[in-house]
Motif scaffolding. Sequence first.
Motif, PDB file in Angstrom:
ATOM      1  N   LYS A 174       9.913 -13.614  23.560  1.00 15.35           N
ATOM      2  CA  LYS A 174       8.563 -14.169  22.966  1.00 15.35           C
ATOM      3  C   LYS A 174       8.871 -15.134  21.909  1.00 15.35           C
ATOM      4  O   LYS A 174       7.919 -15.060  20.796  1.00 15.35           O
ATOM      5  CB  LYS A 174       8.015 -12.828  22.266  1.00 15.35           C
ATOM      6  CG  LYS A 174       7.898 -11.543  22.999  1.00 15.35           C
ATOM      7  CD  LYS A 174       7.220 -10.200  22.282  1.00 15.35           C
ATOM      8  CE  LYS A 174       6.936  -9.294  23.119  1.00 15.35           C
ATOM      9  NZ  LYS A 174       6.540  -7.883  22.668  1.00 15.35           N
ATOM     10  N   LYS A 176      11.858 -12.922  19.263  1.00 14.72           N
ATOM     11  CA  LYS A 176      10.831 -13.946  18.889  1.00 14.72           C
ATOM     12  C   LYS A 176      11.579 -15.247  18.311  1.00 14.72           C
ATOM     13  O   LYS A 176      10.668 -16.351  18.327  1.00 14.72           O
ATOM     14  CB  LYS A 176       9.909 -13.402  17.753  1.00 14.72           C
ATOM     15  CG  LYS A 176       8.956 -12.218  18.334  1.00 14.72           C
ATOM     16  CD  LYS A 176       8.226 -11.701  17.195  1.00 14.72           C
ATOM     17  CE  LYS A 176       7.429 -10.665  17.813  1.00 14.72           C
ATOM     18  NZ  LYS A 176       6.543  -9.942  16.638  1.00 14.72           N
ATOM     19  N   ASN A 189       8.337 -17.915  27.947  1.00 19.23           N
ATOM     20  CA  ASN A 189       7.967 -17.633  26.614  1.00 19.23           C
ATOM     21  C   ASN A 189       6.597 -18.246  26.258  1.00 19.23           C
ATOM     22  O   ASN A 189       5.595 -18.156  27.020  1.00 19.23           O
ATOM     23  CB  ASN A 189       9.276 -18.090  25.707  1.00 19.23           C
ATOM     24  CG  ASN A 189      10.610 -17.418  26.001  1.00 19.23           C
ATOM     25  OD1 ASN A 189      10.707 -16.323  25.167  1.00 19.23           O
ATOM     26  ND2 ASN A 189      11.453 -17.803  26.744  1.00 19.23           N
ATOM     27  N   ARG A 190       6.701 -18.434  24.850  1.00 17.73           N
ATOM     28  CA  ARG A 190       5.314 -18.907  24.422  1.00 17.73           C
ATOM     29  C   ARG A 190       5.525 -20.327  23.620  1.00 17.73           C
ATOM     30  O   ARG A 190       4.902 -20.458  22.755  1.00 17.73           O
ATOM     31  CB  ARG A 190       4.765 -17.819  23.345  1.00 17.73           C
ATOM     32  CG  ARG A 190       4.683 -16.475  24.185  1.00 17.73           C
ATOM     33  CD  ARG A 190       4.462 -15.417  23.093  1.00 17.73           C
ATOM     34  NE  ARG A 190       4.274 -14.062  23.570  1.00 17.73           N
ATOM     35  CZ  ARG A 190       4.218 -12.911  23.114  1.00 17.73           C
ATOM     36  NH1 ARG A 190       3.913 -12.884  21.745  1.00 17.73           N
ATOM     37  NH2 ARG A 190       3.997 -11.676  23.606  1.00 17.73           N
ATOM     38  N   LYS A 221      13.230  -8.705  23.573  1.00 22.50           N
ATOM     39  CA  LYS A 221      12.054  -8.993  22.827  1.00 22.50           C
ATOM     40  C   LYS A 221      12.292 -10.018  21.520  1.00 22.50           C
ATOM     41  O   LYS A 221      11.738  -9.930  20.386  1.00 22.50           O
ATOM     42  CB  LYS A 221      11.894  -7.723  22.298  1.00 22.50           C
ATOM     43  CG  LYS A 221      11.360  -6.561  23.144  1.00 22.50           C
ATOM     44  CD  LYS A 221      10.988  -5.377  22.731  1.00 22.50           C
ATOM     45  CE  LYS A 221      10.710  -4.076  23.623  1.00 22.50           C
ATOM     46  NZ  LYS A 221      10.115  -2.888  23.132  1.00 22.50           N
ATOM     47  N   ASP A 229       1.647  -6.473  15.887  1.00 25.23           N
ATOM     48  CA  ASP A 229       2.590  -6.381  16.979  1.00 25.23           C
ATOM     49  C   ASP A 229       3.202  -5.033  17.188  1.00 25.23           C
ATOM     50  O   ASP A 229       3.882  -4.755  16.287  1.00 25.23           O
ATOM     51  CB  ASP A 229       3.712  -7.573  16.570  1.00 25.23           C
ATOM     52  CG  ASP A 229       4.753  -7.846  17.789  1.00 25.23           C
ATOM     53  OD1 ASP A 229       4.683  -6.906  18.729  1.00 25.23           O
ATOM     54  OD2 ASP A 229       5.306  -8.655  18.096  1.00 25.23           O
TER      55      ASP A 229
END
Length: 356
Positions: free
Chosen positions: A155, A135, A176-177, A133, A27
């Motif tokens: 993310k 997560k 997002n994911r 950014k 990443d």
Amino acid sequence: MKNKEGWDGKLRVEPKAVIANPEALEDSDYSDPDAPPVDEIEADEDLLADEDLNAEDIDLVHCRISSIPALRLERFPKLQRLCLRQNQITRINFPPAVAATLTELDLYDNLISHVKGLDEFHNLTSLDLSFNKIKHVKNVSHLVKLTEIFFVQNKITRIEGLEGLTALRNLELGANRIREIENLETLSALEELWLGKNKITEMKNLDHLSNLRIISIQSNRLTHISGLSALPNLEELYLSHNAVTDLSGLESNPSLRVLDFSNNQVSHLEHLSALENLEELWASNNQLASFEEVERELKNKEKLQTVYFEGNPLQSNGPALYRNKVRLALPQISQIDASTFSLFLVVFFSGYDGQS
């Protein structure tokens, strides 16, 4: 001779270095949350030199700010609302005095990768961390006065870390994911849930959210409508750009006013009988082909004002007569697709020629 695992029978083992943070290899945006802070470049000018020291609102949008301490916000004892959109901030680092008074904090579109530095923001009601950014959702569950929180376009892979936000009314996690709806049980006051553009395959774990009025779950991976039976107050449901094939699953949602299932694979307008308060039906780009079915399923919806059917066979197979047919089937509506309907502009295909 090597076996199927690639081992060739030799006992030689090449020494390998152990990497403490293997995520860094995969990443390009990886940053270690436990690493010492990077020195921030101090501003070479005082952006707030002319600001009233009694200001309650400060907006510094697109000012290339990288250091929050360089703003010397402690000068503003009455500051309540702070907007730092579109800057280059990597760390949330505020003076304690600011944390005590701030109620709204907007850090939209910065370079923040970890949610830290909010420990003293006990009066915060609105927090926007969209377009960063991030997560993982962390270190916000103590912000018990929050009524809205935004994490758009980050993310994030999992809904977590929101326990304790019992006053939260609006949760935005779009773009997002996320693959699963989970860990929302304690958000009893939640009214709006925005989950568009994720990777969710099923609506579930919503039973404890009886105050939900709006669910937006567009551009996901749904194949059916489910999980809504315990939401009698649901008023708006946005399901566009999924793979839904029928409209079953709405039988317990009589308060629904807006239903958007555009860009799916629905071929019939069944299962809508319970929706007596329906005002808007967005059904573009599906497989609807029958005007008779449109009339049968929707004519008794007295509050229905707007319908979108463009991109369906009932429109593409006869575009010249399409709008007139819809208007005859549903005389109560005032808008078909993007255009407001006007009685005086319609020439009915039934033979009316405009003569008195």
